[in-house]
Design a protein around this motif. Structure first.
Motif, PDB file in Angstrom:
ATOM      1  N   ASP A 107       0.818  -1.215   0.000  1.00  0.00           N
ATOM      2  CA  ASP A 107       0.000   0.000   0.000  1.00  0.00           C
ATOM      3  C   ASP A 107       0.849   1.260   0.000  1.00  0.00           C
ATOM      4  O   ASP A 107       0.462   2.282  -0.584  1.00  0.00           O
ATOM      5  CB  ASP A 107      -0.928   0.011   1.228  1.00  0.00           C
ATOM      6  N   ASP A 108       2.012   1.209   0.676  1.00  0.00           N
ATOM      7  CA  ASP A 108       2.841   2.414   0.770  1.00  0.00           C
ATOM      8  C   ASP A 108       3.780   2.578  -0.416  1.00  0.00           C
ATOM      9  O   ASP A 108       4.516   3.561  -0.503  1.00  0.00           O
ATOM     10  CB  ASP A 108       3.650   2.415   2.076  1.00  0.00           C
ATOM     11  N   LYS A 110       6.455   1.072  -1.134  1.00  0.00           N
ATOM     12  CA  LYS A 110       7.862   0.781  -0.861  1.00  0.00           C
ATOM     13  C   LYS A 110       8.193  -0.664  -1.217  1.00  0.00           C
ATOM     14  O   LYS A 110       7.385  -1.564  -1.020  1.00  0.00           O
ATOM     15  CB  LYS A 110       8.182   1.043   0.608  1.00  0.00           C
ATOM     16  N   SER A 112       9.499  -4.245  -0.804  1.00  0.00           N
ATOM     17  CA  SER A 112       9.647  -5.123   0.350  1.00  0.00           C
ATOM     18  C   SER A 112      10.714  -6.174   0.082  1.00  0.00           C
ATOM     19  O   SER A 112      10.965  -6.544  -1.059  1.00  0.00           O
ATOM     20  CB  SER A 112       8.316  -5.817   0.669  1.00  0.00           C
ATOM     21  N   ARG A 249      -1.526  -4.897   4.586  1.00  0.00           N
ATOM     22  CA  ARG A 249      -0.606  -3.861   4.107  1.00  0.00           C
ATOM     23  C   ARG A 249      -0.414  -3.900   2.595  1.00  0.00           C
ATOM     24  O   ARG A 249       0.411  -3.183   2.056  1.00  0.00           O
ATOM     25  CB  ARG A 249       0.763  -4.014   4.781  1.00  0.00           C
TER      26      ARG A 249
END
Length: 257
Positions: A107-108, A110, A112, A249
């Motif tokens: 969601d952000d 970034k 992972s 997330r």
């Protein structure tokens, strides 16, 4: 379709009843011939294919026709163009191709750090529904594995995977435990199977007690179930994968054209 010469004419070949390919554009016929060569292993994953000029001479068509066929295969991630180097057969060892079937995104936004752990791997008699999806005879053996994927060390995807036993002879928990690359890369390099397309079905489900324990969520938690059938060249099904996704997330992302 063979490697017989083709002509750059707008009309279809004389014998229209001989093949449905007679009604397809010429570049599509060239694309079909290239796919046949890829299926036969004439050019291996990661290897370069002949230049457009060489392929145009081989098929006796224009360079533009070959370029259009290659453009389509590149857009489908079956071939990769490298500026100044040529065109290469896509490989699941390449970052661009490795995760092309995985549509889960943070969601952000970034990046992972992913991890994978094989929980189980065994040869079993294929369940009826798996036999149907893999186009196997009733009772044929399949390799069934269970795998847990983590992102930033958080359990996120629980995969149950079925593979045709006759194709994946020798695939064991031990061999999987020794391997450190992408799973599709292993299929490609050790078993000669390239996954080139997939179909998916998606629905919401509730976590069972066992699933919740492995994914470290509460029993009954909402999960996204993604059933994927992956195909190699010639539209031959080679994998059934049922994944359970934790989406607290993450979200499932797709592009519609």
């Amino acid at each position: 379709m063979s490697d017989a010469p083709l002509t750059d004419r707008g009309s279809a070949p004389a014998d229209r009843s001989a093949s449905s390919a007679a009604f397809s554009p010429l570049y599509q016929q060239i694309k079909g011939l290239l796919l046949q060569s890829l299926d036969r292993g004439e050019w291996k994953p990661g290897e370069s294919i002949p230049s457009e000029l060489e392929l145009a001479a081989r098929f006796q068509v224009s360079q533009g026709t070959v370029r259009k066929a290659i453009d389509e295969l590149a857009s489908e991630n079956l071939l990769l163009r490298r500026q100044g180097k040529g065109t290469f057969v896509a490989t699941h060892h390449e970052a661009k191709v490795r995760f092309r079937f995985l549509r889960l995104a943070p969601d952000d936004g970034k990046q992972s750090v992913s991890g994978s752990r094989i929980l189980d791997c065994r040869r079993v008699k294929a369940p009826a529904d798996i036999s149907t999806l893999l186009e196997l005879r009733s009772g044929e053996a399949v390799v069934n594995m269970r795998r847990l994927l983590t992102f930033d060390q958080t359990a996120t995807i629980l995969d149950d995977i079925w593979l045709p036993g006759a194709v994946f002879r020798g695939l064991t928990a031990e061999s999987l435990g020794r391997y450190r690359g992408p799973l599709y890369g292993l299929f490609e390099s050790e078993y000669g199977v390239s996954m080139v397309r997939a179909e998916e079905k998606i629905k919401a489900v509730s976590a069972s007690d066992d699933q919740a324990r492995l994914l470290q969520v509460a029993p009954g938690s909402a999960l996204l179930q993604v059933e994927r059938v992956s195909y190699t060249y010639g539209d031959r099904p080679m994998e059934v994968r049922r994944g359970l996704y934790v989406t607290e997330r993450f979200h499932y992302r797709n592009s519609l054209n």
